[in-house]
Design a protein around this motif. Structure first.
Motif: not given
Length: 757
Positions: A224-226, A391, A393, A429-431, A433-434, A437
């Motif tokens: 899902d992540e880039n 889960k 960074k 990871s999404k963590e 990227e937050r 952004p």
């Protein structure tokens, strides 16, 4: 390899010539002559980025880079799919567990701090303190009687076999938490922990990654992540040291250490691990090599918190492990590289309260066949799955140090660019990227621009020092990398389109996008004639048998016209790119790149076409970098060349009738692969119905009625000149200059030439 002291000037900047290491130059001595003033600034403006396909693909490099207006735009990104598959065999390997099954077990129990076996076999333990470098593993075997008390050992090799020469099937490798390292990291950690992992695949180009690691590519495509795939990640030199040294230290002067200089950590004060230790990180470094690849440059005992080194020297003793072997490398029931990856996962979990930095160097693909890389595929998928399911960074650099140095790496542009353009895939990871952004926008922009290992150093420094540097100001991280070359944080800065190899300190010899200037004044000169004649001489050496030239399929070539000359010079190196044709073919057009050096070219770089002394005005040294064909050369000549083991790119065939006389066996083999049929469909459709391919070039084989099966033509007529291979009511008409199309519609029956798939 000795360091060459010659300095060359490119664009007013001094860099070391290609004949030695591109070893940078920033040091603390006043004699270095390098300014300590750093005036680089950063522009955090978001670049405009068009939407790119999210799926990773081998040919994305051409589709995404070539349309851009870039100063650095490689002519080639490596072998085509067809060429790569023909050079590097596709081999599947079994799991080590299937090769070496075993029912017994042994393990290091960290709770009790003992080593336990469930049989009365024998074992050997690793050392209390790890180091890198070539070392003889001398720890003696011990018979197992009862649980063995441990100190700080992290691995054990054992067997339940009574055979003293038997295979040691049981290996356990654990990561021990070091309380002092954990305490230090907790004291200096000032923000949420981050896990940074660099997994380096030695000798893996971007394209070899796509050719051989299909499962890994598929896994990354399903995330899902880039995931960001960097197309122009250019080497800074030939060897691994010219990859890891700028990554670890930035623009630092270095050379190979003598044997008596390898102890300790030679550049700790300037190392990325010292920088990270001061910012809440624990560190881990590993290499699956019992050699001096790392220690000869950074020292045998870098002050990272965890190391894997001696384990692979034990592997040499008990498993006949060698990191350059052209075979699968099992240690116990796992591939040798998997121990480092599993250790990284344990390390990530055991120190999850603090930040972590890992550098793992896998030599699996460092061998000449281009096949052993396949043993990485399942293990990489397993590793990536577990790492990315955490889960937290996370930033991963999945990268090559350089591409392959085997096969046609110094005879063809595609081969040399496989070496110059190693893999670089970045994941966050999404963590992660937050916290930044805008980073996907910068990464999508930068992945289609020229990058180097200096950029990786800047990126690491900024990732580790985020809480210490002012927001949107990266000049501190940029200047920590180099005072000479402007570098970029790949997550938060846009690389300019006009960036060149010179801008980032990449020697011209290793640049995948070497700039050339047209030089028409050199076309009609004796020197150009002399150089092109040398190129043609080399072509003839490759295509004409020196024993009996009458039995070759290729013509001896002679120069006709030089069509263009482009040049580039930098100090002692002078490059000339020639486009020319030969008197043996009106259609064939060649391109060749030649280096003329004022100094002797070192042995390793004479691979391919070699190097020889060259005399024009003064004595110099000549090396042909590559030769390629600019015209399409598919067809009968290519098929015959392949069958004779001759590179079809270099061959202009003799007349087919002469080849039939001299090489009747291979010509008959080619006829056996073809079938002439009659149909009113397009030949593409007609051949497909027979599960054959239509071959537009096969008309060159069928210039005489005797070449066509008598069951096809009741009568046959031979003509001269241009005509379609006609057929009417059993009568055929053939010409020695036929035209033929596989897709042409016809309303009556005609001849079709089909070929076995």
């Amino acid at each position: 390899m000795q360091l060459v002291s010659t300095i060359i000037i490119i664009g007013g900047v001094a860099i070391l010539a290609f004949l030695g290491f591109n070893s940078g130059g920033d040091d603390d001595s006043e004699e270095s002559g390098i300014s300590k003033v750093c005036n680089f600034t950063s522009d955090p403006t978001l670049p405009e980025v068009k939407e790119y396909p999210k799926k990773l693909s081998l040919l994305d490099d051409e589709m995404q880079v070539w349309p851009l207006q870039l100063a650095c735009k490689p002519e080639s990104f490596g072998y085509s799919i067809e060429e790569g598959n023909s050079i590097f065999e596709d081999v599947d390997f079994p799991s080590c567990k299937k090769l070496y099954p075993g029912k017994h077990a042994a393990k290091i129990d960290l709770v009790q701090n003992v080593f336990i076996m469930n049989c009365s076999g024998k074992y050997v333990l690793g050392p209390n303190e790890e180091s890198f470098g070539k070392q003889e593993f001398t720890t003696p075997l011990t018979k197992y009687i009862k649980p063995v008390p441990l100190s700080n050992e992290e691995y054990a090799i054992s067997t339940c076999s009574s055979d003293s020469e038997g295979f040691f099937e049981i290996v356990d490798y654990v990561n021990r938490v070091k309380p002092k390292s954990l305490t230090r990291a907790k004291k200096t950690l000032q923000y949420e922990p981050i896990n940074i992992a660099m997994v380096v695949l030695d000798s893996v180009s971007r394209r070899s990654f796509y050719r051989k690691l299909n499962k890994t590519v598929s896994y990354l495509n399903n995330l899902d992540e880039n995931v960001f795939d960097f197309k122009i990640h250019n080497v800074m030199g030939e060897y691994s040291a010219e990859s890891f040294m700028p990554t670890f230290f930035g623009d630092l002067a270095f050379s190979r250490l003598d044997d008596d200089e390898m102890e300790g950590d030679k550049f700790y004060e300037k190392s990325i691990w010292k920088f990270m230790h001061e910012r809440g990180f624990v560190t881990y470094m590993a290499s699956d090599c019992c050699g001096n690849d790392l220690s000869a440059f950074i020292g045998s005992s870098p002050k990272v918190d965890h190391k894997i080194g001696s384990f692979y020297c034990a592997g040499e003793k008990y498993y006949n492990f060698h990191n350059n072997a052209k075979k699968q490398r099992c240690i116990g029931q796992k591939n040798a590289h998997k121990y480092m990856l599993d250790y990284l996962l344990d390390f990530s979990e055991n120190y999850k309260e603090v930040s972590r930095f890992s550098y793992v160097h896998l030599n699996t693909a460092h061998e000449g066949s281009g096949t052993v890389i396949k043993t990485l595929d399942d293990d990489l998928v397993d590793f990536l799955t577990k790492l990315m399911n955490r889960k937290e960074k996370t930033v991963l650099f999945l990268m090559g140090d350089h591409g392959m140095r085997y096969g046609s790496w110094f005879t063809k542009m595609d081969g040399s660019h496989e070496h110059r353009l190693p893999l670089l895939i970045m994941y966050q990871s999404k963590e992660m990227e937050r916290t930044q952004p805008d980073s996907p926008i910068f990464l999508r922009h930068n992945m289609n621009r020229l990058t180097s290992k200096f950029d990786l150093h800047t990126t690491l420094v900024d990732l580790a020092g985020k809480s210490f540097f002012p927001k949107n100001s990266f000049n501190q991280s940029k200047c920590s990398t180099s005072h000479r070359y402007e570098t970029y944080n790949l997550f938060q800065e846009a690389i300019p389109d006009n960036r060149t190899c010179t801008d980032v300190g990449i020697p011209l010899f290793w640049c995948a996008c070497m700039p050339f200037e047209e030089n028409p004044d050199l076309i009609d000169t004796e020197e150009s004639y002399s150089l092109v004649d040398e190129i043609i001489l080399k072509l003839n050496e490759y295509t004409i048998s020196p024993i009996n030239t009458e039995r070759t399929i290729c013509q001896k070539l002679f120069r006709d016209k030089i069509l263009s000359v482009s040049s580039q010079s930098s100090g002692i190196e002078h490059y000339h790119k020639f486009k020319f044709n030969t008197s043996q073919s009106e259609k064939a057009m060649f391109e060749a790149l030649v280096l003329i050096s004022d100094t002797k070219i070192r042995k390793r770089l004479r691979d391919g076409f070699g190097s020889n002394a060259y005399y024009f005005d003064d004595k110099q040294y000549m090396k042909i970098m590559y030769i390629k064909r600019l015209d399409a050369y598919a067809g009968v000549c290519k098929d015959l060349s392949d069958m004779k083991g001759i590179d079809p790119m270099f061959c202009i065939c003799q007349d087919i009738d002469k080849i039939k006389e001299n090489e009747p066996v291979i010509v008959q083999e080619l006829y056996d692969k073809h079938k002439v049929i009659v149909s009113n469909l397009t030949c593409e459709q007609a051949c497909s119905e027979l599960k054959l391919d239509c071959d537009e070039f096969a008309v060159d084989l069928y210039r005489h009625c005797r070449d066509v099966d008598k069951g096809v033509c009741q009568e046959c007529e031979e003509t001269k000149g241009l005509s379609f291979p006609e057929y009417f009511e059993g009568k055929c008409k053939l010409s020695d200059y036929n035209t033929f199309s596989c897709t042409e519609e016809r309303d009556m029956e005609a001849l079709c030439f089909c070929k076995k798939i």
